[in-house]
Write an enzyme that holds these catalytic residues in place. Structure first.
Site, PDB file in Angstrom:
ATOM      1  N   CYS A 114       6.520  69.844  70.041  1.00 63.53           N
ATOM      2  CA  CYS A 114       5.092  70.014  69.735  1.00 63.53           C
ATOM      3  C   CYS A 114       4.252  70.347  70.961  1.00 63.53           C
ATOM      4  O   CYS A 114       3.115  70.801  70.830  1.00 63.53           O
ATOM      5  CB  CYS A 114       4.539  68.754  69.069  1.00 63.53           C
ATOM      6  SG  CYS A 114       5.376  68.338  67.542  1.00 63.53           S
ATOM      7  N   HIS A 249      -3.412  68.362  69.603  1.00 58.77           N
ATOM      8  CA  HIS A 249      -2.263  68.545  68.715  1.00 58.77           C
ATOM      9  C   HIS A 249      -2.569  67.830  67.400  1.00 58.77           C
ATOM     10  O   HIS A 249      -3.124  66.731  67.393  1.00 58.77           O
ATOM     11  CB  HIS A 249      -1.009  67.961  69.365  1.00 58.77           C
ATOM     12  CG  HIS A 249       0.184  67.983  68.454  1.00 58.77           C
ATOM     13  ND1 HIS A 249       0.528  69.089  67.707  1.00 58.77           N
ATOM     14  CD2 HIS A 249       1.105  67.030  68.151  1.00 58.77           C
ATOM     15  CE1 HIS A 249       1.602  68.813  66.995  1.00 58.77           C
ATOM     16  NE2 HIS A 249       1.976  67.568  67.241  1.00 58.77           N
ATOM     17  N   ASN A 279       1.212  68.845  60.353  1.00 58.20           N
ATOM     18  CA  ASN A 279       1.680  69.023  61.731  1.00 58.20           C
ATOM     19  C   ASN A 279       2.558  70.274  61.808  1.00 58.20           C
ATOM     20  O   ASN A 279       3.655  70.303  61.249  1.00 58.20           O
ATOM     21  CB  ASN A 279       2.472  67.768  62.133  1.00 58.20           C
ATOM     22  CG  ASN A 279       2.966  67.806  63.574  1.00 58.20           C
ATOM     23  OD1 ASN A 279       2.947  68.848  64.214  1.00 58.20           O
ATOM     24  ND2 ASN A 279       3.421  66.668  64.065  1.00 58.20           N
TER      25      ASN A 279
HETATM   26  O1  UT7 Z   1       4.138  65.783  66.480  1.00 57.49           O
HETATM   27  C1  UT7 Z   1       4.776  64.854  67.298  1.00 57.49           C
HETATM   28  C2  UT7 Z   1       3.989  63.645  67.424  1.00 57.49           C
HETATM   29  N1  UT7 Z   1       4.071  62.870  66.205  1.00 57.49           N
HETATM   30  C3  UT7 Z   1       3.203  61.912  65.995  1.00 57.49           C
HETATM   31  O2  UT7 Z   1       2.295  61.722  66.781  1.00 57.49           O
HETATM   32  C4  UT7 Z   1       3.398  61.032  64.783  1.00 57.49           C
HETATM   33  C5  UT7 Z   1       3.113  59.607  65.165  1.00 57.49           C
HETATM   34  N2  UT7 Z   1       3.315  58.645  64.087  1.00 57.49           N
HETATM   35  C6  UT7 Z   1       2.528  58.584  62.995  1.00 57.49           C
HETATM   36  O3  UT7 Z   1       1.670  59.413  62.801  1.00 57.49           O
HETATM   37  C7  UT7 Z   1       2.701  57.412  62.049  1.00 57.49           C
HETATM   38  O4  UT7 Z   1       3.538  56.451  62.643  1.00 57.49           O
HETATM   39  C8  UT7 Z   1       3.285  57.803  60.663  1.00 57.49           C
HETATM   40  C9  UT7 Z   1       2.267  58.599  59.878  1.00 57.49           C
HETATM   41  C10 UT7 Z   1       4.546  58.616  60.848  1.00 57.49           C
HETATM   42  C11 UT7 Z   1       3.625  56.552  59.860  1.00 57.49           C
HETATM   43  O5  UT7 Z   1       2.492  55.722  59.722  1.00 57.49           O
HETATM   44  P1  UT7 Z   1       2.620  54.133  59.937  1.00 57.49           P
HETATM   45  O6  UT7 Z   1       1.293  53.585  59.686  1.00 57.49           O
HETATM   46  O7  UT7 Z   1       3.238  53.953  61.300  1.00 57.49           O
HETATM   47  O8  UT7 Z   1       3.577  53.719  58.746  1.00 57.49           O
HETATM   48  P2  UT7 Z   1       5.045  53.066  58.802  1.00 57.49           P
HETATM   49  O9  UT7 Z   1       6.057  54.062  59.204  1.00 57.49           O
HETATM   50  O10 UT7 Z   1       4.978  51.780  59.559  1.00 57.49           O
HETATM   51  O11 UT7 Z   1       5.238  52.703  57.272  1.00 57.49           O
HETATM   52  C12 UT7 Z   1       4.375  51.752  56.633  1.00 57.49           C
HETATM   53  C13 UT7 Z   1       4.827  51.602  55.192  1.00 57.49           C
HETATM   54  C14 UT7 Z   1       6.309  51.271  55.056  1.00 57.49           C
HETATM   55  O12 UT7 Z   1       6.448  50.398  53.964  1.00 57.49           O
HETATM   56  P3  UT7 Z   1       6.671  48.814  54.188  1.00 57.49           P
HETATM   57  O13 UT7 Z   1       7.910  48.728  55.012  1.00 57.49           O
HETATM   58  O14 UT7 Z   1       5.448  48.370  54.921  1.00 57.49           O
HETATM   59  O15 UT7 Z   1       6.785  48.295  52.797  1.00 57.49           O
HETATM   60  C15 UT7 Z   1       6.918  52.595  54.729  1.00 57.49           C
HETATM   61  O16 UT7 Z   1       8.125  52.460  53.986  1.00 57.49           O
HETATM   62  O17 UT7 Z   1       4.621  52.833  54.492  1.00 57.49           O
HETATM   63  C16 UT7 Z   1       5.857  53.241  53.883  1.00 57.49           C
HETATM   64  N3  UT7 Z   1       5.923  54.695  53.900  1.00 57.49           N
HETATM   65  C17 UT7 Z   1       5.453  55.459  52.911  1.00 57.49           C
HETATM   66  N4  UT7 Z   1       4.882  55.153  51.733  1.00 57.49           N
HETATM   67  C18 UT7 Z   1       4.489  56.171  50.941  1.00 57.49           C
HETATM   68  C19 UT7 Z   1       6.407  55.499  54.880  1.00 57.49           C
HETATM   69  N5  UT7 Z   1       6.268  56.778  54.521  1.00 57.49           N
HETATM   70  C20 UT7 Z   1       5.676  56.780  53.316  1.00 57.49           C
HETATM   71  C21 UT7 Z   1       5.284  57.805  52.434  1.00 57.49           C
HETATM   72  N6  UT7 Z   1       4.687  57.457  51.271  1.00 57.49           N
HETATM   73  N7  UT7 Z   1       5.422  59.126  52.723  1.00 57.49           N
END
Ligand code: UT7
Length: 322
Positions: A114, A249, A279
């Site tokens: 990225c 980004h 993204n």
């Molecule tokens: O381009 C390169 C740079 N990339 C970035 O900067 C991305 C950085 N990371 C992020 O933007 C975030 O970490 C994400 C958007 C990827 C994820 O957000 P988060 O708030 O960190 O969520 P998480 O991964 O901790 O997941 C929270 C919950 C989980 O459920 P439990 O375990 O709390 O029950 C996941 O299973 O959300 C669940 N989950 C979803 N639910 C519905 C994860 N993905 C999804 C989904 N739909 N697509």
């Protein structure tokens, strides 16, 4: 006066097909509400089979040249930042060169995920300042829809396809500080396993899918990008108040908002496309820049800060007087 790299044209290309969160939720265990709340994404564009990194990169390049009032004859070099090239070789850049009908110059691809476009700007700027070239196309072009793991809802909802390009011309800046003021690049390879593709053409039977430990990447994004912003301002004896526009980004609305707040910039001084493009990796910064220049928000003479972070871990910034 020394040579400077003037951003003389910008352009973008987005595939025709728009995929909303609701459409994704028909096949992926997710919801529009979750995606919007955690990322700010409402929709993304997905490429048709003919819309490859090369096809989209060439389209964005044509738009950037037209915006600059230039032609392919003015181009000495093409740098394409991509993690999703059409082929291992020839490079996407030389395929674009052929599509533009160029019979001279050179081109190469650059891999920094990225952060690739910011890396490309830095390399192009160094070549221009050295007097090696005087017209450079820097392109970010990506088809991440082809490397997503549709079983992993934590990543497959986050990305989209597209291309963005800028045409840099060597100039004197009209006696002002117009042009690229500075670029700062960073990498920390020991963090390679928090965001990667688990295959490549060099791997037996493994074309590869994107893998991301989102929370860890998020944590690094906020701290590393804040450091990159401070570094760029300090290197130019500028303060937050001097920045007219932040073009970050486009990975997550929450990261973008945090960076805007840190710079004390009103929300309407931060260019946001993540809601509509998701993204697009190396294409995200030039696509956002092209949109804001072409709709008249970013004007000549304004100071624009570009920043990005991605797999590697790689991150960096570019400060540009338009
Ligand atoms: O381009 C390169 C740079 N990339 C970035 O900067 C991305 C950085 N990371 C992020 O933007 C975030 O970490 C994400 C958007 C990827 C994820 O957000 P988060 O708030 O960190 O969520 P998480 O991964 O901790 O997941 C929270 C919950 C989980 O459920 P439990 O375990 O709390 O029950 C996941 O299973 O959300 C669940 N989950 C979803 N639910 C519905 C994860 N993905 C999804 C989904 N739909 N697509």
């Amino acid at each position: 006066m020394s040579l400077r790299s003037i951003l003389s044209g910008v352009g973008g290309y987005l595939p025709e097909r728009v995929v909303t969160n609701d459409e994704l939720a028909r096949t992926v265990d997710t919801s529009d509400a979750w995606i919007q709340e955690r990322t700010g994404i409402r929709q993304r564009h997905f490429a048709a089979p003919h819309e490859t990194a090369c096809f989209m990169g060439a389209a964005a390049a044509r738009a950037a040249l037209a915006h600059a009032g230039a032609t392919a004859d003015d181009v000495d070099a093409i740098i394409v930042a991509t993690s999703t090239p059409d082929q291992a070789f020839p490079s996407t850049a030389v395929r674009v060169q052929a599509q533009l009908g160029m019979t001279r110059g050179f081109g190469f691809d650059l891999a920094a995920a990225c952060t690739g476009f910011v890396y490309g700007l830095s390399v192009a700027d160094a070549m221009i300042r050295a007097g090696q070239v005087s017209g450079v196309l820097v392109i970010g072009s990506e088809v991440y829809s082809r490397i997503l793991n549709w079983q992993d809802r934590g990543t497959c909802v986050l990305f989209g396809d597209g291309a963005g390009a800028v045409f840099l011309r060597a100039g004197q800046g009209n006696g002002t500080d117009q042009g690229i003021l500075s670029t700062h690049l960073h990498a920390q390879g020991s963090l390679g396993d928090i965001l990667y593709v688990d295959g490549a053409v060099g791997q037996p039977d493994r074309p590869g899918h994107l893998v991301m430990h989102g929370k860890e990447v998020f944590r690094h994004a906020v701290t590393r990008l804040a450091g990159a912003v401070e570094e760029a301002l300090a290197a130019n004896n500028l303060t937050h108040r001097d920045i007219d526009w932040l073009v970050p980004h486009q990975a997550n609305r929450r990261i973008i908002d945090a960076m805007g707040k840190r710079l004390g910039l009103a929300a309407d001084r931060v260019v946001v496309t993540v809601d509509r493009h998701a993204n697009t990796s190396a294409a995200s910064v030039p696509l956002a820049l092209a949109e804001a220049c072409q709709d008249g928000r970013i004007k000549r003479g304004q100071l624009v800060l570009l920043e990005a972070l991605g797999g590697g871990l790689t991150w960096g910034s570019a400060l540009v007087r338009m």
